[in-house]
Design an enzyme around this catalytic site. Sequence first.
Site, PDB file in Angstrom:
ATOM      1  N   ASN A 173     -44.889 -16.925  -6.252  1.00  0.00           N
ATOM      2  CA  ASN A 173     -45.911 -17.522  -5.920  1.00  0.00           C
ATOM      3  C   ASN A 173     -46.580 -17.075  -4.629  1.00  0.00           C
ATOM      4  O   ASN A 173     -46.099 -16.023  -3.984  1.00  0.00           O
ATOM      5  CB  ASN A 173     -45.582 -19.161  -5.747  1.00  0.00           C
ATOM      6  CG  ASN A 173     -44.596 -19.216  -4.548  1.00  0.00           C
ATOM      7  OD1 ASN A 173     -44.740 -18.942  -3.558  1.00  0.00           O
ATOM      8  ND2 ASN A 173     -43.319 -19.956  -4.999  1.00  0.00           N
ATOM      9  N   PHE A 215     -41.689 -30.109   2.841  1.00  0.00           N
ATOM     10  CA  PHE A 215     -43.199 -29.779   2.800  1.00  0.00           C
ATOM     11  C   PHE A 215     -43.573 -30.204   1.384  1.00  0.00           C
ATOM     12  O   PHE A 215     -42.906 -30.025   0.400  1.00  0.00           O
ATOM     13  CB  PHE A 215     -43.539 -28.274   2.816  1.00  0.00           C
ATOM     14  CG  PHE A 215     -43.436 -27.951   4.183  1.00  0.00           C
ATOM     15  CD1 PHE A 215     -42.482 -27.666   5.220  1.00  0.00           C
ATOM     16  CD2 PHE A 215     -44.607 -27.658   5.120  1.00  0.00           C
ATOM     17  CE1 PHE A 215     -42.190 -27.566   6.524  1.00  0.00           C
ATOM     18  CE2 PHE A 215     -44.700 -27.378   6.289  1.00  0.00           C
ATOM     19  CZ  PHE A 215     -43.626 -27.338   7.125  1.00  0.00           C
ATOM     20  N   LYS A 240     -36.695 -37.126  -2.288  1.00  0.00           N
ATOM     21  CA  LYS A 240     -35.736 -35.931  -1.852  1.00  0.00           C
ATOM     22  C   LYS A 240     -35.150 -36.454  -0.397  1.00  0.00           C
ATOM     23  O   LYS A 240     -34.413 -35.697   0.040  1.00  0.00           O
ATOM     24  CB  LYS A 240     -36.706 -34.644  -1.419  1.00  0.00           C
ATOM     25  CG  LYS A 240     -37.375 -34.098  -2.715  1.00  0.00           C
ATOM     26  CD  LYS A 240     -38.207 -32.918  -2.407  1.00  0.00           C
ATOM     27  CE  LYS A 240     -38.848 -32.370  -3.551  1.00  0.00           C
ATOM     28  NZ  LYS A 240     -38.511 -31.122  -3.913  1.00  0.00           N
TER      29      LYS A 240
HETATM   30  O1  C5P Z   1     -41.202 -30.799  -5.301  1.00  0.00           O
HETATM   31  P1  C5P Z   1     -41.843 -29.850  -4.559  1.00  0.00           P
HETATM   32  O2  C5P Z   1     -41.751 -28.398  -4.794  1.00  0.00           O
HETATM   33  O3  C5P Z   1     -43.273 -30.025  -4.296  1.00  0.00           O
HETATM   34  O4  C5P Z   1     -41.259 -30.003  -3.056  1.00  0.00           O
HETATM   35  C1  C5P Z   1     -41.678 -29.357  -1.882  1.00  0.00           C
HETATM   36  C2  C5P Z   1     -40.448 -29.491  -0.797  1.00  0.00           C
HETATM   37  O5  C5P Z   1     -39.205 -29.217  -1.556  1.00  0.00           O
HETATM   38  C3  C5P Z   1     -40.530 -28.402   0.068  1.00  0.00           C
HETATM   39  O6  C5P Z   1     -39.962 -28.635   1.270  1.00  0.00           O
HETATM   40  C4  C5P Z   1     -39.537 -27.283  -0.791  1.00  0.00           C
HETATM   41  O7  C5P Z   1     -39.005 -26.554   0.048  1.00  0.00           O
HETATM   42  C5  C5P Z   1     -38.538 -27.982  -1.580  1.00  0.00           C
HETATM   43  N1  C5P Z   1     -37.940 -27.407  -2.655  1.00  0.00           N
HETATM   44  C6  C5P Z   1     -36.689 -27.270  -2.844  1.00  0.00           C
HETATM   45  N2  C5P Z   1     -36.199 -26.901  -3.978  1.00  0.00           N
HETATM   46  C7  C5P Z   1     -36.961 -26.663  -4.999  1.00  0.00           C
HETATM   47  C8  C5P Z   1     -38.354 -26.777  -4.904  1.00  0.00           C
HETATM   48  C9  C5P Z   1     -38.738 -27.219  -3.567  1.00  0.00           C
HETATM   49  O8  C5P Z   1     -35.937 -27.906  -2.023  1.00  0.00           O
HETATM   50  N3  C5P Z   1     -36.438 -26.058  -6.086  1.00  0.00           N
END
Ligand code: C5P
Length: 408
Positions: free
Chosen positions: A213, A327, A345
């Site tokens: 990304n 984030f 989360k």
């Molecule tokens: O669900 P989303 O990807 O939008 O959530 C963003 C947050 O979750 C960020 O803090 C990112 O670092 C974390 N994240 C994570 N594991 C993932 C995807 C996102 O810990 N597989």
Amino acid sequence: MKRHPAINGIKVLLGITGGIGAYKSAELIRLFMKQGAEVSVVMTRNATQFITPLTVETLSRNPVGTDLFSLSEERSIDHISRARWADLMVIAPATANYLAKAAHGIADDLLTTISLAATCPVLIAPAMNSAMWDHVTVRSNLEILTSRGVAVVPPTEGELACGEEGVGRMADPEQIVAAAAAAIQLHDLDGVRVLVTAGPTREAVDPVRFLSNRSSGKMGYALAEAAATRGAEVILVSGPAALDPPSGVTLVSVESAREMLAAVRANLKACQWVIMAAAVADFRPSAVLESKLKKKGRQGLSLDLTANPDILKTIAADKGNRLYIGFAAETEDLLENARAKLEGKGLDLIVGNDVTERGSGFGSETNQAVIILRDGTVERLPLMTKRELADQILDQSMRCWQSGDVDG
Ligand code: C5P
């Protein structure tokens, strides 16, 4: 003028010693007060030859101290009370004579006596002729002071009072205020171990291709730098990013989401704060091809993808009284989505930003964010650099941490 939130509300004890740069101290007082600091000034006898106590007292709106043996001065505020009062001591300009006395514990006037009694952070802005600045004695005195944690804002190059050109002019008042903000912040994360994740992840398709990304890693690196500057021990788990790791930070380089999860798990126990700034890929190719995928004979291609583990959700069970910060980079319904992620989360704080806004999001130097706390507090921040935002995030995190309102 740049805002320095760390300065707001602090008590600055400004020591002025006898150098020509003393005339700039008047401006320095004004700048500190504009930033919301209270300023109290102590001048050496020689400093009063360059700028009058009346000027200084009028600007600072506090009684000026000049004499250790003045009964009237000591009766109103004694030297020990002055030292205890200060949140930060700034000596500007600091002459070679002051550096020598401070380095060797000589306390023969009010300022040097307070310097020995003060326990707050100290910042010095030396100013002198360039030959003096280069002198081995001055350098070794300065080394003694810095080895004891005194912060220095070095002199700059230009025309000196003696007419010569060289390094020796006192730094500009704005630089001194910026250095003061850094010095006062140096210690609020002392003893805290912070795990920061940053950058994108790369999910291999075959030996030469990957899915990824647009994350540059700038926000995570800024957080790592800010936390380290404030005294934290920082472990930076970073996906591929074209950035130099900030000094003093332990870098753990990873590629894929699963490698990032493993690195986070390996370091989790040692850390009290976890800041997940990485843009983790949500999906990876279900199978990584062992040799390069050939285009020959193909009109199209479908990749079968598998969901990656959500790192935050995976480590939620090990939260204990750790502080978890996440984030939410969104393209719509920012507040609603960020709040849902905070809940889903199990976070204490989430930083949301609308990546479609100008100057926000991936790759840019700036960001416009909203910080949401678990108690429902929402702080909308203006557009600022990622480094400034990092400090705002750490300020709010520190508030959560100190209030003990950490979701266990
Ligand atoms: O669900 P989303 O990807 O939008 O959530 C963003 C947050 O979750 C960020 O803090 C990112 O670092 C974390 N994240 C994570 N594991 C993932 C995807 C996102 O810990 N597989």
